[in-house]
Design a protein around this motif. Structure first.
Motif, PDB file in Angstrom:
ATOM      1  N   GLU A 148       8.718  41.778-158.679  1.00  0.00           N
ATOM      2  CA  GLU A 148       8.613  41.091-159.962  1.00  0.00           C
ATOM      3  C   GLU A 148       8.998  39.619-159.777  1.00  0.00           C
ATOM      4  N   TYR A 149       8.173  38.728-160.317  1.00  0.00           N
ATOM      5  CA  TYR A 149       8.479  37.300-160.201  1.00  0.00           C
ATOM      6  C   TYR A 149       9.141  36.828-161.492  1.00  0.00           C
ATOM      7  N   ASP A 150      10.430  36.649-161.411  1.00  0.00           N
ATOM      8  CA  ASP A 150      11.258  36.138-162.507  1.00  0.00           C
ATOM      9  C   ASP A 150      12.239  35.166-161.860  1.00  0.00           C
ATOM     10  N   PRO A 151      11.777  33.950-161.528  1.00  0.00           N
ATOM     11  CA  PRO A 151      12.531  33.045-160.659  1.00  0.00           C
ATOM     12  C   PRO A 151      13.926  32.683-161.162  1.00  0.00           C
ATOM     13  N   GLU A 181      16.533  37.911-159.586  1.00  0.00           N
ATOM     14  CA  GLU A 181      17.988  38.072-159.449  1.00  0.00           C
ATOM     15  C   GLU A 181      18.346  39.029-158.314  1.00  0.00           C
ATOM     16  N   CYS A 182      17.554  40.067-158.111  1.00  0.00           N
ATOM     17  CA  CYS A 182      17.818  41.034-157.041  1.00  0.00           C
ATOM     18  C   CYS A 182      17.716  40.371-155.670  1.00  0.00           C
ATOM     19  N   VAL A 183      16.705  39.544-155.475  1.00  0.00           N
ATOM     20  CA  VAL A 183      16.533  38.855-154.191  1.00  0.00           C
ATOM     21  C   VAL A 183      17.716  37.922-153.948  1.00  0.00           C
ATOM     22  N   LYS A 184      18.184  37.233-154.987  1.00  0.00           N
ATOM     23  CA  LYS A 184      19.356  36.365-154.857  1.00  0.00           C
ATOM     24  C   LYS A 184      20.574  37.183-154.450  1.00  0.00           C
ATOM     25  N   GLY A 185      20.745  38.344-155.053  1.00  0.00           N
ATOM     26  CA  GLY A 185      21.881  39.210-154.743  1.00  0.00           C
ATOM     27  C   GLY A 185      21.804  39.839-153.370  1.00  0.00           C
ATOM     28  N   SER A 186      20.609  39.951-152.805  1.00  0.00           N
ATOM     29  CA  SER A 186      20.456  40.589-151.495  1.00  0.00           C
ATOM     30  C   SER A 186      20.821  39.669-150.343  1.00  0.00           C
ATOM     31  N   LEU A 187      21.126  38.424-150.633  1.00  0.00           N
ATOM     32  CA  LEU A 187      21.449  37.463-149.583  1.00  0.00           C
ATOM     33  C   LEU A 187      22.686  37.880-148.796  1.00  0.00           C
ATOM     34  N   GLY A 188      23.573  38.639-149.406  1.00  0.00           N
ATOM     35  CA  GLY A 188      24.780  39.064-148.685  1.00  0.00           C
ATOM     36  C   GLY A 188      25.861  38.012-148.723  1.00  0.00           C
ATOM     37  N   SER A 189      25.794  37.115-149.689  1.00  0.00           N
ATOM     38  CA  SER A 189      26.748  36.021-149.804  1.00  0.00           C
ATOM     39  C   SER A 189      27.476  36.080-151.128  1.00  0.00           C
ATOM     40  N   SER A 190      28.760  35.812-151.101  1.00  0.00           N
ATOM     41  CA  SER A 190      29.506  35.750-152.354  1.00  0.00           C
ATOM     42  C   SER A 190      29.409  34.358-152.968  1.00  0.00           C
ATOM     43  N   LEU A 191      28.896  33.392-152.225  1.00  0.00           N
ATOM     44  CA  LEU A 191      28.788  32.024-152.723  1.00  0.00           C
ATOM     45  C   LEU A 191      27.947  31.948-153.996  1.00  0.00           C
ATOM     46  N   PHE A 192      26.834  32.671-154.034  1.00  0.00           N
ATOM     47  CA  PHE A 192      25.936  32.619-155.184  1.00  0.00           C
ATOM     48  C   PHE A 192      26.159  33.762-156.166  1.00  0.00           C
TER      49      PHE A 192
END
Length: 144
Positions: A105-108, A131-142
């Motif tokens: 899903e594209y929801d930037p 939001e899921c792709v952002k969360g999958s980064l494995g970083s607590s920074l974002f």
């Protein structure tokens, strides 16, 4: 109009993060020999920071100690130290969480980082597909 309001909010948060510790009584000697590391992180919904609808902003100070309104300031600062402030290298160093499956899903979602890292000006923007792709980064920074 949105861009002007976003920039005004970012500048206000950055001024608070950078100048806030300067208020109060003067000390006879500096508390340490740390270069300033104070950042404002924002997240919004849209294709770019210029057109995004701001959702949240936090401050992050990493020197001399980890502080700010970021919910995981200590681990976010540790991640920044691991990449020496190079936010483009964050994914290659930390990797992605393999246990996360995201839809197409594209929801930037756009994330920005503005401020100072070890005395050097930092300006970073990255758009994630959702939001899921952002969360999958494995970083607590974002993660805020």
């Amino acid at each position: 109009m949105r861009n002007t309001a976003r920039r005004a909010a970012t500048l206000a948060l950055m001024a608070t993060a950078v100048c806030g510790p300067l208020t109060g009584t003067a000390h006879a000697a500096p508390s340490g020999l740390y270069a300033p590391s104070a950042l404002v992180l924002t997240v919004g919904h849209g294709d770019s920071a210029a057109t995004a609808t701001p959702a949240r902003a936090v401050t992050l100070t990493c020197a001399p100690t980890s502080s700010g309104t970021h919910p995981a300031a200590a681990s976010a600062c540790a991640e920044l130290r691991a990449v020496d402030g190079d936010l483009d290298a964050l994914e290659s160093v930390l990797g992605s969480r393999g246990d996360v499956l995201c839809t197409k899903e594209y929801d930037p979602v756009v994330v920005t980082v503005d401020g100072v890292w070890r005395g050097q000006r930092v300006s970073y923007e990255r758009t994630f597909a959702n939001e899921c792709v952002k969360g999958s980064l494995g970083s607590s920074l974002f993660t805020f």
